[in-house]
Design an enzyme around this catalytic site. Sequence first.
Site, PDB file in Angstrom:
ATOM      1  N   LYS A 130       0.820  -1.212   0.000  1.00 14.76           N
ATOM      2  CA  LYS A 130       0.000   0.000   0.000  1.00 14.76           C
ATOM      3  C   LYS A 130       0.857   1.267   0.000  1.00 14.76           C
ATOM      4  O   LYS A 130       2.024   1.238   0.419  1.00 14.76           O
ATOM      5  CB  LYS A 130      -0.933  -0.012   1.201  1.00 14.76           C
ATOM      6  CG  LYS A 130      -0.208  -0.059   2.525  1.00 14.76           C
ATOM      7  CD  LYS A 130      -1.145  -0.033   3.720  1.00 14.76           C
ATOM      8  CE  LYS A 130      -1.778  -1.353   4.006  1.00 14.76           C
ATOM      9  NZ  LYS A 130      -2.507  -1.408   5.300  1.00 14.76           N
TER      10      LYS A 130
ATOM     11  N   CYS B 281     -12.612  -7.081  12.007  1.00 10.47           N
ATOM     12  CA  CYS B 281     -11.234  -7.146  11.517  1.00 10.47           C
ATOM     13  C   CYS B 281     -10.613  -8.509  11.828  1.00 10.47           C
ATOM     14  O   CYS B 281     -10.520  -8.910  12.994  1.00 10.47           O
ATOM     15  CB  CYS B 281     -10.391  -6.044  12.151  1.00 10.47           C
ATOM     16  SG  CYS B 281      -8.687  -6.117  11.551  1.00 10.47           S
TER      17      CYS B 281
ATOM     18  N   CYS C  52      -4.416  -4.226  17.315  1.00  7.55           N
ATOM     19  CA  CYS C  52      -3.171  -4.931  17.006  1.00  7.55           C
ATOM     20  C   CYS C  52      -2.128  -3.875  16.628  1.00  7.55           C
ATOM     21  O   CYS C  52      -2.444  -2.693  16.514  1.00  7.55           O
ATOM     22  CB  CYS C  52      -3.395  -5.945  15.871  1.00  7.55           C
ATOM     23  SG  CYS C  52      -3.320  -5.235  14.214  1.00  7.55           S
TER      24      CYS C  52
HETATM   25 FE1  SRM Z   1      -5.583  -0.210   8.519  1.00  6.38          FE
HETATM   26  C1  SRM Z   1      -5.196  -3.456   7.675  1.00  6.38           C
HETATM   27  C2  SRM Z   1      -8.828  -0.691   9.108  1.00  6.38           C
HETATM   28  C3  SRM Z   1      -6.016   3.130   8.570  1.00  6.38           C
HETATM   29  C4  SRM Z   1      -2.208   0.205   8.936  1.00  6.38           C
HETATM   30  N1  SRM Z   1      -6.814  -1.805   8.339  1.00  6.38           N
HETATM   31  C5  SRM Z   1      -6.461  -3.057   7.939  1.00  6.38           C
HETATM   32  C6  SRM Z   1      -7.704  -3.940   7.756  1.00  6.38           C
HETATM   33  C7  SRM Z   1      -8.157  -3.791   6.334  1.00  6.38           C
HETATM   34  C8  SRM Z   1      -7.547  -5.410   8.180  1.00  6.38           C
HETATM   35  C9  SRM Z   1      -7.149  -6.416   7.126  1.00  6.38           C
HETATM   36  O1  SRM Z   1      -6.188  -6.201   6.370  1.00  6.38           O
HETATM   37  O2  SRM Z   1      -7.790  -7.459   7.072  1.00  6.38           O
HETATM   38  C10 SRM Z   1      -8.661  -3.214   8.743  1.00  6.38           C
HETATM   39  C11 SRM Z   1     -10.150  -3.373   8.479  1.00  6.38           C
HETATM   40  C12 SRM Z   1     -10.906  -3.420   9.762  1.00  6.38           C
HETATM   41  C13 SRM Z   1     -12.377  -3.303   9.621  1.00  6.38           C
HETATM   42  O3  SRM Z   1     -13.098  -4.252   9.955  1.00  6.38           O
HETATM   43  O4  SRM Z   1     -12.847  -2.259   9.192  1.00  6.38           O
HETATM   44  C14 SRM Z   1      -8.094  -1.816   8.728  1.00  6.38           C
HETATM   45  N2  SRM Z   1      -7.151   0.979   8.651  1.00  6.38           N
HETATM   46  C15 SRM Z   1      -8.401   0.601   8.992  1.00  6.38           C
HETATM   47  C16 SRM Z   1      -9.286   1.794   9.294  1.00  6.38           C
HETATM   48  C17 SRM Z   1     -10.747   1.588   8.901  1.00  6.38           C
HETATM   49  C18 SRM Z   1      -9.141   2.116  10.789  1.00  6.38           C
HETATM   50  C19 SRM Z   1      -9.989   3.180  11.364  1.00  6.38           C
HETATM   51  O5  SRM Z   1     -10.106   3.153  12.591  1.00  6.38           O
HETATM   52  O6  SRM Z   1     -10.508   4.053  10.695  1.00  6.38           O
HETATM   53  C20 SRM Z   1      -8.529   2.874   8.478  1.00  6.38           C
HETATM   54  C21 SRM Z   1      -8.974   2.966   7.050  1.00  6.38           C
HETATM   55  C22 SRM Z   1      -8.341   4.164   6.380  1.00  6.38           C
HETATM   56  C23 SRM Z   1      -8.821   4.416   4.980  1.00  6.38           C
HETATM   57  O7  SRM Z   1      -9.892   4.999   4.805  1.00  6.38           O
HETATM   58  O8  SRM Z   1      -8.078   4.089   4.045  1.00  6.38           O
HETATM   59  C24 SRM Z   1      -7.115   2.318   8.541  1.00  6.38           C
HETATM   60  N3  SRM Z   1      -4.326   1.381   8.631  1.00  6.38           N
HETATM   61  C25 SRM Z   1      -4.721   2.668   8.778  1.00  6.38           C
HETATM   62  C26 SRM Z   1      -3.629   3.478   9.211  1.00  6.38           C
HETATM   63  C27 SRM Z   1      -3.682   4.971   9.560  1.00  6.38           C
HETATM   64  C28 SRM Z   1      -3.424   5.834   8.365  1.00  6.38           C
HETATM   65  O9  SRM Z   1      -3.254   5.346   7.247  1.00  6.38           O
HETATM   66  O10 SRM Z   1      -3.377   7.044   8.556  1.00  6.38           O
HETATM   67  C29 SRM Z   1      -2.525   2.631   9.325  1.00  6.38           C
HETATM   68  C30 SRM Z   1      -1.119   3.019   9.845  1.00  6.38           C
HETATM   69  C31 SRM Z   1      -0.336   3.791   8.846  1.00  6.38           C
HETATM   70  C32 SRM Z   1       0.387   2.873   7.912  1.00  6.38           C
HETATM   71  O11 SRM Z   1      -0.196   2.481   6.915  1.00  6.38           O
HETATM   72  O12 SRM Z   1       1.528   2.531   8.208  1.00  6.38           O
HETATM   73  C33 SRM Z   1      -2.984   1.316   8.951  1.00  6.38           C
HETATM   74  N4  SRM Z   1      -3.968  -1.428   8.276  1.00  6.38           N
HETATM   75  C34 SRM Z   1      -2.678  -1.073   8.561  1.00  6.38           C
HETATM   76  C35 SRM Z   1      -1.844  -2.238   8.398  1.00  6.38           C
HETATM   77  C36 SRM Z   1      -0.306  -2.294   8.601  1.00  6.38           C
HETATM   78  C37 SRM Z   1       0.414  -1.985   7.350  1.00  6.38           C
HETATM   79  C38 SRM Z   1       1.899  -2.187   7.491  1.00  6.38           C
HETATM   80  O13 SRM Z   1       2.647  -1.429   6.916  1.00  6.38           O
HETATM   81  O14 SRM Z   1       2.317  -3.130   8.136  1.00  6.38           O
HETATM   82  C39 SRM Z   1      -2.704  -3.300   8.049  1.00  6.38           C
HETATM   83  C40 SRM Z   1      -2.305  -4.763   7.776  1.00  6.38           C
HETATM   84  C41 SRM Z   1      -1.929  -4.984   6.348  1.00  6.38           C
HETATM   85  O15 SRM Z   1      -1.962  -4.103   5.511  1.00  6.38           O
HETATM   86  O16 SRM Z   1      -1.565  -6.142   6.071  1.00  6.38           O
HETATM   87  C42 SRM Z   1      -4.024  -2.752   7.986  1.00  6.38           C
HETATM   88 FE1  SF4 Z   2      -7.571  -4.468  12.585  1.00  2.00          FE
HETATM   89 FE2  SF4 Z   2      -5.240  -4.097  13.739  1.00  2.00          FE
HETATM   90 FE3  SF4 Z   2      -6.134  -2.290  12.039  1.00  2.00          FE
HETATM   91 FE4  SF4 Z   2      -7.295  -2.529  14.363  1.00  2.00          FE
HETATM   92  S1  SF4 Z   2      -5.160  -1.918  14.027  1.00  2.00           S
HETATM   93  S2  SF4 Z   2      -8.339  -2.405  12.403  1.00  2.00           S
HETATM   94  S3  SF4 Z   2      -7.142  -4.683  14.768  1.00  2.00           S
HETATM   95  S4  SF4 Z   2      -5.587  -4.358  11.534  1.00  2.00           S
END
Ligand code: SRM
Ligand code: SF4
Length: 569
Positions: A209, A436, A475
Site C-alpha cells: 500500500k 477485523c 493490534c
Molecule cells: Fe488499517 C489493515 C482498518 C487506517 C495500517 N486496516 C487493515 C484492515 C483492512 C484489516 C485487514 O487487512 O484485514 C482493517 C479493516 C478493519 C475493519 O473491519 O474495518 C483496517 N485501517 C483501517 C481503518 C478503517 C481504521 C480506522 O479506525 O478508521 C482505516 C482505514 C483508512 C482508509 O480509509 O483508508 C485504517 N491502517 C490505517 C492506518 C492509519 C493511516 O493510514 O493514517 C494505518 C497506519 C499507517 C500505515 O499504513 O503505516 C494502517 N492497516 C494497517 C496495516 C499495517 C500496514 C503495514 O505497513 O504493516 C494493516 C495490515 C496490512 O496491511 O496487512 C491494515
Molecule cells: Fe484491525 Fe489491527 Fe487495524 Fe485494528 S489496528 S483495524 S485490529 S488491523
Amino acid sequence: MIESAAPAKLTRNEGLKQASPTLAGTIAQTLTNPALDRFSDDDYEFLKFHGIYQQDDRDKRKVAKEYIFMVRGRLPGGVVSPDHYLVFDQLASTYGNNTLRITSRQGFQFHGVVKSGLGPLMKGINEALATTLAACGDVNRNVMAPPTPAMDSVVEHVQADARRVSDALLPQTPAYHQIWVEGQTLNLDDAAAKDFVDPLYGKVYLPRKFKAAFAIPPLNDVDVFTNCLGFVAIIERGELLGYNLLVGGGLGMSHGNIQTYPRLADVIGFLPPKHLIKVAQAVLTVHRDFGDRTNRKHARLKYVLEEKGVAWFRGELRERLGFDLEPARPFEFTRQGDLFGWHQQADGRHFLGLYVEAGRVKDTETIRLKSALRQITTEYRLEIRLTPSQNLLLINVPSSAREGINAILAENGITLNHQASLIRQTSMACPSMPTCGLGLAESERALPDILNRVEQELAAAGIPDEEIIVRITGCPNGCARSMMSEIGFVGRAPNKYQLYLGGNQSSTRLNRLYKESVKLEDIDAELRTLFTRFAKERTSAERFGDFCNRVVLPELEASHSVAPAANPA
Ligand code: SRM
Ligand code: SF4
C-alpha cells in the site's frame, strides 16, 4: 518505466498481480454464482483493489463462519456531497449493518455486507458517481487533506490539490467498471486482459500500500509524518507558495518482529505547485521500483528510505524528475485534532464540528446521529467533511440554518454544549472486533470503557480537565495511529494491551513502549501511578505526553527496560 531487478522469490501476491493485471481475478464469476457465499483466497486479494475486504463475523465464529464484507469508499480530503451522503446512508441501511464508519483516513466504510448485497451496494455507490476503486490494495489509498473549510482560501486550494493527486495516482484498470457497474462476466483468457499494463503502476502495481496526505501548518490534523508521501503547505501572506515534500512515513509493525517498526517521514525538499503531480508520481514509482516484493512485511516505502537513506532518495527523485527540489522551507506544527461546535468561515457562513465516537455513525437508544444527519442533509443539502480523527464537519452553513440544525440534533439526543469530554474528543479507536480479521484485542468496543477509566483516574489525581490524546488499536498495525498518541493502547491478546506513552500534541513524535502487557482491569492502577506523578511533577502547562517523554520514558531507558524510538522527531 524504470525496470527493477527481478528479486529471488516473489511473494504470492506478486504472482497474482502478474497473472491478472486488470485485477479482475474471478470476482465476476463468483459474484454471479448464488451457491457461493465467499470468494476464493486469490480473489480475496484482488477484491482489496476494488475497495472490498472479505471478512467473517468473529462474534459468531464459535457457531459457524459467517462471511461478510467491508466496503471502503475513497473520498479525497474527506469531502462528501449531500447527494453522496444520502446514498451512502441508504446503502448502509439496506445492505450493511446500518452504520457508516468514518475511517482514520477520511473515508467511509460499510460493514457487515453479505455477498448477495455486495453487487447492489457497489452499483449504488458507483451510480451516485462515488467510488471504492483503490481504497485498498497495493496502490495509492485515499489522499488526506485538512477538512476544516474556508478559514482562508488556501484550505480549498489544498483540497483541490489533494483531489488532483488522488486522480493522478488512480489505477486505470477497466475491470472495476466492468464488474461493478456493467455487471459483465469477464473473459479472463482474453489477451487484452492478460496484457493490460497500467500506465503508472505497470503490470504488478506496488509492492504494498501507498499513502499520501496534505497538511497546512500549524495544524497537523492529518498526521502527515505517518504517510508514505506528505505535502506540507508553505504559505506566505495568505498565498500558497508550494509544498515541502515528506517521504517514508508509516506505522505498521508486528509483535515480536523487530524488522518491522513505525517510522516518521523525512523532509526531502520544496516544490512549487506546478510540479505537484510529477513529484507525487515520481515518489510512487520509487516505491514501485525499489519496494521489497519478496516480503510483504518489509515492503512499505518507509523501509526503502530507512535502508537507502535520504541522499539516495533525492538522487533517485532527481533522475525521475530531471531537476532537483529546492531546499525545504521552514515550517512548524503546533497542534492536531478537530474543532467542535459552531465556527464561522472566512466567507461569513458557518461550519459545525460533530464528535463521532470511534467514527461510527449510528443510532443508539439515546443518540441518533445517523437519523439526525439524514434529516439535516435532506433538509439543508450541506456538504459533509470527514476528519482524519474520525469526526465530521457540516460545512458552508448559512446563518439562517443554524437554529433548525440545532433543533434536529437536540431531537435526536445530541447536545452541542457538551458533545463529549476533552478525553473523548481527541480519542480514536480502530474497528478490530468483530469485523477485523487481524484484531488481537477489542478496540472500538473497548473505547468507552477505557476512556471512562482514564477520566476516572484523572479525576482521582485532581486533574479532571486535562486533555490527553488516547488512541486504541486492536493490534500493532496502528490503524487509529496509536503510535502517535500520548497514551496508546495496542492489542496484544484478548483483554491484554501494550501501553505506549509520550506522543505530542503536534503529532511529530512517536510514542514509546512503557508496558509490554496490561490487562484491561489493571489499566486503572497503571494510570493512577502515572497521573499522580504527572500532577505533582509536571512543569507548568506541560502536557502528559511531554511529561512522559521528559521524565517517565528516560527513567525506563536508563534502566534498559525500553528500546529507543525508531526515529524520534
Ligand atoms: Fe488499517 C489493515 C482498518 C487506517 C495500517 N486496516 C487493515 C484492515 C483492512 C484489516 C485487514 O487487512 O484485514 C482493517 C479493516 C478493519 C475493519 O473491519 O474495518 C483496517 N485501517 C483501517 C481503518 C478503517 C481504521 C480506522 O479506525 O478508521 C482505516 C482505514 C483508512 C482508509 O480509509 O483508508 C485504517 N491502517 C490505517 C492506518 C492509519 C493511516 O493510514 O493514517 C494505518 C497506519 C499507517 C500505515 O499504513 O503505516 C494502517 N492497516 C494497517 C496495516 C499495517 C500496514 C503495514 O505497513 O504493516 C494493516 C495490515 C496490512 O496491511 O496487512 C491494515
Ligand atoms: Fe484491525 Fe489491527 Fe487495524 Fe485494528 S489496528 S483495524 S485490529 S488491523
